[in-house]
Write a protein that holds these residues in place. Structure first.
Motif, PDB file in Angstrom:
ATOM      1  N   SER A 170       0.834  -1.202   0.000  1.00 35.96           N
ATOM      2  CA  SER A 170       0.000   0.000   0.000  1.00 35.96           C
ATOM      3  C   SER A 170       0.870   1.254   0.000  1.00 35.96           C
ATOM      4  N   GLU A 171       1.976   1.227   0.732  1.00 33.90           N
ATOM      5  CA  GLU A 171       2.896   2.368   0.724  1.00 33.90           C
ATOM      6  C   GLU A 171       3.559   2.503  -0.647  1.00 33.90           C
ATOM      7  N   ASN A 172       3.899   1.374  -1.256  1.00 33.99           N
ATOM      8  CA  ASN A 172       4.437   1.384  -2.621  1.00 33.99           C
ATOM      9  C   ASN A 172       3.481   2.116  -3.562  1.00 33.99           C
ATOM     10  N   ASN A 173       2.189   1.814  -3.445  1.00 35.22           N
ATOM     11  CA  ASN A 173       1.207   2.444  -4.329  1.00 35.22           C
ATOM     12  C   ASN A 173       1.091   3.941  -4.078  1.00 35.22           C
ATOM     13  N   TYR A 174       1.008   4.330  -2.796  1.00 32.71           N
ATOM     14  CA  TYR A 174       0.928   5.754  -2.462  1.00 32.71           C
ATOM     15  C   TYR A 174       2.131   6.507  -3.029  1.00 32.71           C
ATOM     16  N   MET A 175       3.319   5.949  -2.834  1.00 31.62           N
ATOM     17  CA  MET A 175       4.528   6.637  -3.277  1.00 31.62           C
ATOM     18  C   MET A 175       4.561   6.797  -4.793  1.00 31.62           C
ATOM     19  N   HIS A 176       4.247   5.717  -5.523  1.00 31.95           N
ATOM     20  CA  HIS A 176       4.353   5.782  -6.981  1.00 31.95           C
ATOM     21  C   HIS A 176       3.251   6.644  -7.598  1.00 31.95           C
ATOM     22  N   ILE A 177       2.069   6.661  -7.003  1.00 32.94           N
ATOM     23  CA  ILE A 177       1.019   7.552  -7.511  1.00 32.94           C
ATOM     24  C   ILE A 177       1.416   9.008  -7.298  1.00 32.94           C
ATOM     25  N   LEU A 178       1.972   9.311  -6.142  1.00 33.41           N
ATOM     26  CA  LEU A 178       2.443  10.675  -5.879  1.00 33.41           C
ATOM     27  C   LEU A 178       3.580  11.042  -6.827  1.00 33.41           C
ATOM     28  N   ALA A 179       4.512  10.100  -7.029  1.00 33.49           N
ATOM     29  CA  ALA A 179       5.632  10.357  -7.937  1.00 33.49           C
ATOM     30  C   ALA A 179       5.137  10.550  -9.374  1.00 33.49           C
ATOM     31  N   ALA A 180       4.097   9.806  -9.762  1.00 35.22           N
ATOM     32  CA  ALA A 180       3.520   9.974 -11.099  1.00 35.22           C
ATOM     33  C   ALA A 180       2.874  11.343 -11.239  1.00 35.22           C
ATOM     34  N   ASN A 181       2.195  11.805 -10.182  1.00 32.68           N
ATOM     35  CA  ASN A 181       1.585  13.142 -10.213  1.00 32.68           C
ATOM     36  C   ASN A 181       2.653  14.221 -10.337  1.00 32.68           C
ATOM     37  N   TYR A 182       3.774  14.014  -9.661  1.00 25.60           N
ATOM     38  CA  TYR A 182       4.886  14.963  -9.761  1.00 25.60           C
ATOM     39  C   TYR A 182       5.451  14.970 -11.188  1.00 25.60           C
ATOM     40  N   ALA A 183       5.647  13.776 -11.760  1.00 26.25           N
ATOM     41  CA  ALA A 183       6.175  13.692 -13.123  1.00 26.25           C
ATOM     42  C   ALA A 183       5.238  14.370 -14.123  1.00 26.25           C
ATOM     43  N   ARG A 184       3.930  14.216 -13.911  1.00 28.83           N
ATOM     44  CA  ARG A 184       2.951  14.891 -14.784  1.00 28.83           C
ATOM     45  C   ARG A 184       3.054  16.399 -14.626  1.00 28.83           C
ATOM     46  N   GLU A 185       3.262  16.853 -13.395  1.00 23.92           N
ATOM     47  CA  GLU A 185       3.373  18.286 -13.114  1.00 23.92           C
ATOM     48  C   GLU A 185       4.554  18.917 -13.844  1.00 23.92           C
ATOM     49  N   ILE A 186       5.668  18.179 -13.927  1.00 28.26           N
ATOM     50  CA  ILE A 186       6.865  18.728 -14.578  1.00 28.26           C
ATOM     51  C   ILE A 186       6.926  18.349 -16.060  1.00 28.26           C
ATOM     52  N   GLY A 187       5.898  17.639 -16.563  1.00 23.70           N
ATOM     53  CA  GLY A 187       5.818  17.334 -17.986  1.00 23.70           C
ATOM     54  C   GLY A 187       6.732  16.230 -18.458  1.00 23.70           C
ATOM     55  N   ASN A 188       7.038  15.259 -17.573  1.00 20.35           N
ATOM     56  CA  ASN A 188       7.912  14.151 -17.944  1.00 20.35           C
ATOM     57  C   ASN A 188       7.058  12.897 -18.146  1.00 20.35           C
ATOM     58  N   ASP A 189       6.618  12.648 -19.377  1.00 18.52           N
ATOM     59  CA  ASP A 189       5.724  11.523 -19.666  1.00 18.52           C
ATOM     60  C   ASP A 189       6.377  10.176 -19.360  1.00 18.52           C
ATOM     61  N   THR A 190       7.651  10.038 -19.707  1.00 15.61           N
ATOM     62  CA  THR A 190       8.356   8.771 -19.491  1.00 15.61           C
ATOM     63  C   THR A 190       8.427   8.440 -18.007  1.00 15.61           C
ATOM     64  N   LEU A 191       8.760   9.429 -17.191  1.00 14.89           N
ATOM     65  CA  LEU A 191       8.845   9.213 -15.746  1.00 14.89           C
ATOM     66  C   LEU A 191       7.469   8.938 -15.151  1.00 14.89           C
ATOM     67  N   GLN A 192       6.451   9.634 -15.647  1.00 16.46           N
ATOM     68  CA  GLN A 192       5.094   9.405 -15.158  1.00 16.46           C
ATOM     69  C   GLN A 192       4.654   7.967 -15.419  1.00 16.46           C
ATOM     70  N   LEU A 193       4.898   7.477 -16.630  1.00 12.74           N
ATOM     71  CA  LEU A 193       4.516   6.107 -16.954  1.00 12.74           C
ATOM     72  C   LEU A 193       5.323   5.106 -16.134  1.00 12.74           C
ATOM     73  N   TYR A 194       6.589   5.395 -15.915  1.00 11.42           N
ATOM     74  CA  TYR A 194       7.437   4.518 -15.093  1.00 11.42           C
ATOM     75  C   TYR A 194       6.801   4.282 -13.724  1.00 11.42           C
ATOM     76  N   HIS A 195       6.332   5.351 -13.093  1.00  5.91           N
ATOM     77  CA  HIS A 195       5.752   5.211 -11.755  1.00  5.91           C
ATOM     78  C   HIS A 195       4.362   4.576 -11.802  1.00  5.91           C
ATOM     79  N   LEU A 196       3.559   4.906 -12.794  1.00  2.00           N
ATOM     80  CA  LEU A 196       2.241   4.284 -12.897  1.00  2.00           C
ATOM     81  C   LEU A 196       2.365   2.769 -13.118  1.00  2.00           C
TER      82      LEU A 196
END
Length: 349
Positions: A170-196
């Motif tokens: 569950s912590e893994n999921n929280y962290m990666h969803i937050l990291a994906a939101n951050y990647a989307r915020e900075i416009g990094n599609d590759t990083l966003q998909l990596y975390h999702l």
């Protein structure tokens, strides 16, 4: 010879060079009847002792070959939560599995495209653990920093969360969803998909709304990054969700666009980078090149439904796979941090 390359995200045409042609052989001239392998024995992985002591959870996705005798060989870690002990336990377990081999026209054959995800959970039921106070503090700080656009603090807290070895699913999921939101915020599609891709939807995500959100973002990112086989697999999961019903027309339209790209005469390019020892991709065409290599690549492992070949790699090599080799994936081995392009060519190029 130059090739036009189509990016779905921007519909831009670029130029990529490819030269030396190396054709795969053993081309069959007839259709075959294939009976898929059936499992006889599957031994679950042993939970690593240290991970159990720490109440640590994780997951590993493996790709492997089933040979003509039904034995498992050439297992590789395709994706992972990042714990080497879980990866090692999963690899050890899968090599002990036994299958009734696949048959083609009455003869046993190897099956080279097989995938399984092994989840390591604590607890008697589904093993879902609540987040710890320590994790929640870091998460709250990162979440606030993201809202405040303090990206340096976001990265700092994400690094601290990622460094925790005692992380539950569950912590893994929280962290990666937050990291994906951050990647989307900075416009990094590759990083966003990596975390999702690292959100374990079958472990800890009980909300269908959240599952839909993750899969919906994955689908669009995979399409934008030309990962079309992955997009198709995600689409198949999406359309089964009740939450997806209002979006079905839009999803079907994008799938039609993807099919149009695949059948077009434009080349498809994916930017690749080796993190550890290898990088893999699922192909949608039977002709491809590895170009613009920055670093060192040494081996290409081509795995299709019932065929497998291993090649050495030179810059700008082109491989042509017989059209009757279905569901092909490639594993590219080389030095860490090596960058290159995968170009999938149209049959007319």
């Amino acid at each position: 010879m130059s090739h036009k390359v189509l990016y779905v995200s921007v519909a831009a045409l670029l130029t990529a060079n490819a030269s030396t042609s190396v054709s795969a052989n053993e081309i069959s001239q007839h259709l075959s009847t294939i009976i898929i392998p059936e499992p006889i024995k599957r031994i679950p992985p042993k939970y690593p002792i240290e991970a159990a002591r720490q109440s640590r959870e994780g997951w590993t996705v493996l790709g492997f070959v089933i040979d003509e005798k039904g034995n498992v060989s050439d297992a590789l870690v395709k994706e992972s939560s990042g714990s080497k002990d879980f990866d090692k336990a999963a690899l050890k377990a899968v090599t002990k599995w036994k299958y009734q081999p696949a048959f083609e026209n009455g003869k046993p054959i190897q099956q080279c495209v097989n995938t399984v995800q092994m989840n390591f959970r604590m607890g008697k039921n589904d093993g879902i653990q609540g987040v710890s106070r320590s994790f929640k503090r870091k998460y709250d700080l990162a979440d606030k920093a993201l809202k405040d656009k303090d990206y340096q603090e976001v990265e700092h807290q994400l690094a601290k969360m990622s460094a925790r070895r005692t992380m539950h699913l569950s912590e893994n999921n929280y962290m990666h969803i937050l990291a994906a939101n951050y990647a989307r915020e900075i416009g990094n599609d590759t990083l966003q998909l990596y975390h999702l891709d690292r959100v374990t939807l079958d472990s800890g995500v009980k909300s269908e709304k959240l599952k839909f959100s993750v899969l919906y973002q994955q689908f669009y990112l995979e399409a934008a990054l030309s990962k079309f086989q992955s997009a198709f697999n995600t689409y198949e999961q999406l359309i089964k969700l009740e939450e997806a019903k209002p979006y079905l027309a839009k999803l079907e339209k994008l799938m039609a666009d993807i099919d149009s790209v695949i059948s077009s005469d434009k080349d498809i390019m994916i930017k690749a980078a080796i993190d550890n020892d290898y990088w893999y991709a699922d192909l949608v065409r039977n002709k491809f090149s590895l170009t613009n290599i920055e670093g060192s690549l040494h081996t290409l492992d081509v795995r299709c439904a019932n065929k497998r070949h291993v090649y050495t790699v030179e810059n700008n090599n082109t491989w042509t796979i017989p059209t009757n080799w279905k569901n092909c994936s490639i594993y590219v081995f080389g030095e860490p941090k090596t960058n290159f392009n995968l170009i999938e060519h149209s049959t007319s190029s």
